[in-house]
Design a protein around this motif. Structure first.
Motif: not given
Ligand code: UDP
Ligand code: MN
Length: 586
Positions: A467-476, A544-546, A569-572, A575-578
């Motif tokens: 899940h992408n935290v910003g967009k609330k969508k998933c890698l596909d 973050l996924l490095h 960028d930890t604040n973006n 760039q945050q994934w779960v």
């Protein structure tokens, strides 16, 4: 001369005659021996090591055509003769397209080609110089079919009748898996009458799937050997004796012909494998069937390149086996459904329970590879909640793998853990009764080369939807073939195209594919064979996924669903994934 002297003299004379006689015999024997070593006839191939009873094992005489060789007929000039590609006239283009969607193959093309067409002889030259036992057990060629095209089915039958020594062919047994096409009903029955009982037809009263239908064929067959073919094959010249001889010498050997390709659109007959390259069957940890070049160590066991060699597994459709032996092994696990995994079940069972599999370079059979599967799984498909093929795989690995290797399967297919597999107690009981060896024996002694392409899998550290935290969508992956860009879509919890796995060595995988990034973007790629390493590292604390090689991070473009690498960028939030594990409601 006294009587005594005479006797001595006679004895001497006799002695001299015996001595001279022996010398002559020795000289003759020597000459004969010299001669026989010189012309090398018959040469003992490595086959001879398997020599079990009174049959003379196959032998090779360089330059002298073997006992079942006949001259290859001249290719006619009709459509598709000699295996050359044939294109239907443009007026029938529509018919051709309809055939492809109905059968997965161009039936208009097949219908124009003679059922008795010639094909190219693609065998290695050596194959023409082998002699096979004159007395071989008789074979039932079993062809199971479900809604196959008329001409491709019958070309299979005709090619067997045209290119098999009749004394070895007990019958061709057609087993109809509940087809509903009109021409496969009475018309087929009338058609095969002309073969005077040599071609037999039995039918299922409901859809059983190809696995159970093959087992039914085995039960009903009358030959000592059973030989399975798909319903869209053309057998090659002198294909049968090389396939049956190893079984005649050792009933626990199953044999597999080298498969050629018949184009599903033009019916062109062409080799699948590069000349003088030998492959054998293996698998990867998600149980997809794979092939690998014959390891040096196996190649060296052969005197001639044209001799059979051992293979850990086989593709499934085309093989020969002693009927009683197949039934002693319980035929296929009757709990397997419709299609898939049965090739592994039989392979593991044979090897682990004391038999072996050989691929036979001198036996070639063409097979039409279709672009897609034109049939559904019928009622049997809805018996399983979740994917049917994985259900089959799970039965097979739970029966034949050991705990270490089962773990590799579940690492590669995390959802399989939640999948029902029915009852496998009868399979485990059979394994016990036949005192079969464990899977690590198989891996160490037979399938040792699997690891060179598919090493032991490190555990998944994170897996599930990403899940992408910003967009609330998933890698596909959007179901595309590699290489293709990975995108972002609504999360759907089904796994399909959205189930990612990050292993302990930094490899990010989806199914059998991997994820990597280059300047164009983040891509689905073919994983590099022989390694389970990768460039990714997930930091749970900041999500973050490095991408360690570029020292960048996985992110989403602010105004499009494009996934890419950007400076971390930890604040973006883009760039945050779960990782969220998927728990299917099967
Ligand atoms: N088949 C069958 N029942 C089924 C599915 C397939 O009898 O439910 C037959 C099919 O007609 C063919 C053989 O099994 O003769 C193998 O199937 P297919 O060719 O589709 O498999 P593939 O070659 O694609 O692995
Ligand atoms: Mn097929």
């Amino acid at each position: 001369m006294s009587m005594r002297m005479r006797i001595i003299q006679l004895k001497r004379n006799k002695f001299a005659r015996v001595a001279i006689g022996s010398v002559i015999i020795i000289i003759l024997l020597f000459a004969l021996f010299k001669r026989s070593t010189k012309i090398q006839y018959p040469t003992q191939p490595s086959y001879a090591k398997q020599f079990k009873h009174s049959l003379i094992p196959p032998f090779y005489r360089d330059g002298v055509p073997g006992n079942f060789e006949s001259s290859i007929p001249n290719h006619g000039s009709g459509p598709g003769e000699g295996g050359i590609p044939y294109r239907v006239p443009s007026s029938r283009e529509n018919e051709a397209l309809l055939g492809i969607s109905e059968y997965g193959m161009n039936m208009a093309c097949s219908d124009d080609i003679s059922l008795n067409r010639t094909i190219p002889d693609l065998r290695m030259e050596e194959c023409r110089f082998w002699n096979y036992p004159e007395e071989l057990p008789r074979t039932s060629v079993i062809i199971v079919f479900h809604n196959e095209g008329w001409s491709s089915l019958l070309r299979t039958v005709h090619s067997v009748l045209n290119r098999t020594p009749p004394q070895f062919l007990e019958e061709i047994l057609l087993v109809d898996d509940f087809s509903d096409k009109e021409n496969l009903k009475n018309k087929l029955e009338y058609y095969i009458e002309k073969f005077n009982g040599k071609v037999r037809l039995i039918r299922n009263s409901e859809r059983e799937g190809l696995i159970r239908t093959r087992s039914k064929g085995a039960l009903n067959a009358r030959g000592e050997i059973i030989l399975f073919l798909d319903a869209h094959c053309e057998v090659g010249y002198n294909w049968l004796p090389p396939l049956v001889s190893p079984i005649a010498l050792d009933r626990k050997i199953m044999t597999v012909p080298v498969i050629d390709g018949i184009d599903h659109n033009t019916w062109e007959y062409r080799p699948v494998y590069e000349k003088d390259h030998f492959f054998r069957g293996i698998f990867e940890w998600g149980m997809l069937y794979k092939e690998i070049e014959l390891p040096e160590q196996e190649d060296q066991k052969r005197t001639y390149k044209s001799e059979p060699y051992k293979s850990p597994t086989h593709a499934g459709g085309l093989f020969a086996i002693n009927r009683d032996y197949f039934l002693e092994l319980g035929a296929y696990d009757p709990g397997l459904l419709v299609w898939g995994g049965e090739n592994f079940e039989l392979s593991f069972k044979i090897w682990q329970c004391g038999g072996s599999i050989e691929w036979v370079p001198c036996s070639r059979v063409g097979h039409v590879y279709r672009g897609f599967m034109p049939y559904n799984f019928g009622k049997l498909g809805s018996k399983v909640k979740g994917p049917l093929i994985t259900y089959n795989y799970k039965r097979v690995i739970e029966t034949w793998f050991d705990s270490k290797h089962k773990e590799f399967f579940y690492t590669r297919e995390p959802l399989a853990r939640y999948l029902d597999m029915g009852d496998i107690s009868a399979q485990l009981e059979l394994k016990d009764r036949l005192q079969c060896k464990d899977f690590s024996w198989f891996m160490e002694n037979v399938a040792y080369d699997v690891y060179t392409k598919f090493p032991e899998l490190p555990p998944n550290i994170h897996w599930g939807e990403v899940h992408n935290v910003g967009k609330k969508k998933c890698l596909d992956t959007r179901g595309r073939q590699p290489p293709s860009l990975i995108g972002l879509e609504l999360c759907h919890g089904q796994g399909n195209n959205q189930l990612f796995r990050l292993n302990a060595k930094g490899q990010l995988g989806v199914g059998e594919r991997c994820v990597n990034a280059d300047r164009q973007g983040v891509k689905l790629i073919v994983c590099s064979l022989g390694t389970v390493d990768g460039p990714w590292q997930y930091e749970s604390s900041n999500k973050l996924l490095h991408h360690t090689r570029t020292k960048k991070c996985l992110s989403v473009h602010p105004s499009s669903p494009q996934v890419m690498l950007t400076p971390c960028d930890t604040n973006n939030a883009n760039q945050q994934w779960v990782f969220k594990p998927i728990i299917p409601n099967w």
